[in-house]
Structure formats: C-alpha cells, structure tokens
Motif scaffolding. Sequence first.
Motif, PDB file in Angstrom:
ATOM      1  N   LEU A   1       0.831  -1.210   0.000  1.00  0.00           N
ATOM      2  CA  LEU A   1       0.000   0.000   0.000  1.00  0.00           C
ATOM      3  C   LEU A   1       0.864   1.259   0.000  1.00  0.00           C
ATOM      4  N   ASP A   2       1.990   1.220   0.692  1.00  0.00           N
ATOM      5  CA  ASP A   2       2.922   2.360   0.658  1.00  0.00           C
ATOM      6  C   ASP A   2       3.400   2.613  -0.772  1.00  0.00           C
ATOM      7  N   GLY A   3       3.764   1.535  -1.454  1.00  0.00           N
ATOM      8  CA  GLY A   3       4.239   1.673  -2.826  1.00  0.00           C
ATOM      9  C   GLY A   3       3.162   2.199  -3.765  1.00  0.00           C
ATOM     10  N   LEU A   4       1.932   1.725  -3.599  1.00  0.00           N
ATOM     11  CA  LEU A   4       0.840   2.220  -4.423  1.00  0.00           C
ATOM     12  C   LEU A   4       0.566   3.696  -4.137  1.00  0.00           C
ATOM     13  N   ALA A   5       0.750   4.104  -2.889  1.00  0.00           N
ATOM     14  CA  ALA A   5       0.540   5.515  -2.539  1.00  0.00           C
ATOM     15  C   ALA A   5       1.528   6.406  -3.288  1.00  0.00           C
ATOM     16  N   VAL A   6       2.777   5.949  -3.399  1.00  0.00           N
ATOM     17  CA  VAL A   6       3.779   6.720  -4.139  1.00  0.00           C
ATOM     18  C   VAL A   6       3.341   6.895  -5.588  1.00  0.00           C
TER      19      VAL A   6
ATOM     20  N   ILE B   1       0.172   6.601  -6.832  1.00  0.00           N
ATOM     21  CA  ILE B   1      -1.084   7.348  -6.927  1.00  0.00           C
ATOM     22  C   ILE B   1      -0.872   8.839  -6.692  1.00  0.00           C
ATOM     23  N   GLU B   2       0.016   9.155  -5.756  1.00  0.00           N
ATOM     24  CA  GLU B   2       0.226  10.557  -5.380  1.00  0.00           C
ATOM     25  C   GLU B   2       1.325  11.240  -6.180  1.00  0.00           C
ATOM     26  N   SER B   3       1.906  10.533  -7.147  1.00  0.00           N
ATOM     27  CA  SER B   3       2.983  11.103  -7.942  1.00  0.00           C
ATOM     28  C   SER B   3       2.491  12.300  -8.749  1.00  0.00           C
ATOM     29  N   GLU B   4       3.216  13.420  -8.669  1.00  0.00           N
ATOM     30  CA  GLU B   4       2.836  14.610  -9.429  1.00  0.00           C
ATOM     31  C   GLU B   4       3.159  14.458 -10.907  1.00  0.00           C
ATOM     32  N   GLU B   5       4.013  13.502 -11.240  1.00  0.00           N
ATOM     33  CA  GLU B   5       4.388  13.297 -12.637  1.00  0.00           C
ATOM     34  C   GLU B   5       3.351  12.490 -13.401  1.00  0.00           C
TER      35      GLU B   5
END
Length: 250
Positions: free
Chosen positions: A229-234, A236-240
């Motif tokens: 879930l931490d990895g998916l958050a990165v 999902i929340e990526s500005e790129e």
Amino acid sequence: MKQSDRDRSVRLLWEPPAEPTRGPKAVLSQSRVVEAAIKVADAEGVDALTMRRVAETLGFTTMSLYRHVPGKSELLDLMVDAVWGETESTPPGPWREGLEFFARQIWAMHRAHPWMLHLTTSRRMPGPHAMTRQDAAYAVVSELGLRSEEIVAVVTSVAQFVDGVGKTMADRVQAERETGVSEADWWAGRDALWEHFTPDRLPMMTHIWNSGGFERPLDEFEFGLARVLDGLAVFIESEERPAVRRETCL
C-alpha cells in the motif's frame, strides 16, 4: 474445454436453479452438493475431492450428484464462488482503507479455505460473488484519476500479494496434513543444516541467526500489505502522473 462446457459453467454460476422449498430436508440440491464439497476440501484437501467422496458424505449415490453438478470441474467453479460469497464487498471510502479491507477479506478467505490456493485460477470460470467483490474493489480506486488499466493494475497488485502470501500458508497447511509434523518442528529437526551457518560461508545469515532475527519473524501478511500500500501511494500521489478525466459509468 469445449464452448458448450464453458457455457454450462456460466449457467451454473450465474443462473443457479431454484432451491426446493418443499419436501424432506434430505432432498439433494446444487447448494447442498457444493456445501458438502467445501467441507471435504477443508478437512482433507482438494486432492481428496472426488464426486464419489462428496456423495459418500451426503449419503447419496455418485450418479445422483450429476443431476445437480455435471462434473468435478464445474463443482470446483461453484465451490470457489461460494467461498467468495463468505466475504464482504469493499465499502466506499478512502482508497487505502478500501484496498486494505479488500486484502483482509481475501486473506481471511484463504485462511479458512487454503485449498483454493492449490487450484489453477488463470482459466477458472468466475462467478457472481467473486466478480462483485472485484467490482467493488475497482470502485474504491475509481475516483483517483487513474486510467482504466491502472485501476485494474492497482487492485491486481494487492490481490496477487495476498495470493502469494496465502500460497505459502496453504503449502504449510498441506505439508502438516500429509506429514503430521508442524512447520516449527520440521525446521527444528534440521540440525545438519544449521551446522553450515558459519560466518565465512553465510556471513549475513549467520549474523541474523545469532541475533535472533529468524526467531522473531515479522507478520508476513501485515508487513507486506503495508509495504504494498505504501508503494501504491507513491504511484497514486505522484505529481508526474497525469490526471485522467474519470469516465461516467453507464
């Protein structure tokens, strides 16, 4: 599998026959056959599952089962979907809480019925319970501006992690059933192996062994799920990652 056989599985799963409302309780039905088959698989493993074995537990002849379930392949499809029916659908809410709920439902299902993880799933006919649970998991991430294929990939990543951890658990259950020896006792009896844990040959494993790292394992499900879930958050929340306009569901 012939097209007619595939269609037969679809009808059994998605258009089940009406259950008898009259007559003695001993009357046979599709749901009773499936329920008995699940009990056999839970107690003895899926390798012990045969139409004859299920008939024996019900007190009917093997041929009588075929009037309700055409064969073992269709029976397994029905069993899997019935087990999915024991889970709850992911409720609406924040994506992380929703995917965690979805993962815990699958984990609980696998712990209750580890035989499921010994089945080939890539071409098994999905039923309404399984598909409904999958649909609800997709819905919980549908507001994140992901492309459709990304929605599928996110949910699949979580499900495959749970399946992977579950497969290890299921293998342990099967080994203990077949040998009567617990996982801990089996490893405790490997004295010849531990003699090779020397600093010159296995420096890091020896260090971990001596410091008790193997005696205090982290919960593989809890630790792994949090990291997934931490990895998916990165992601999902990526500005790129460009936002995608959510298509209206018809």
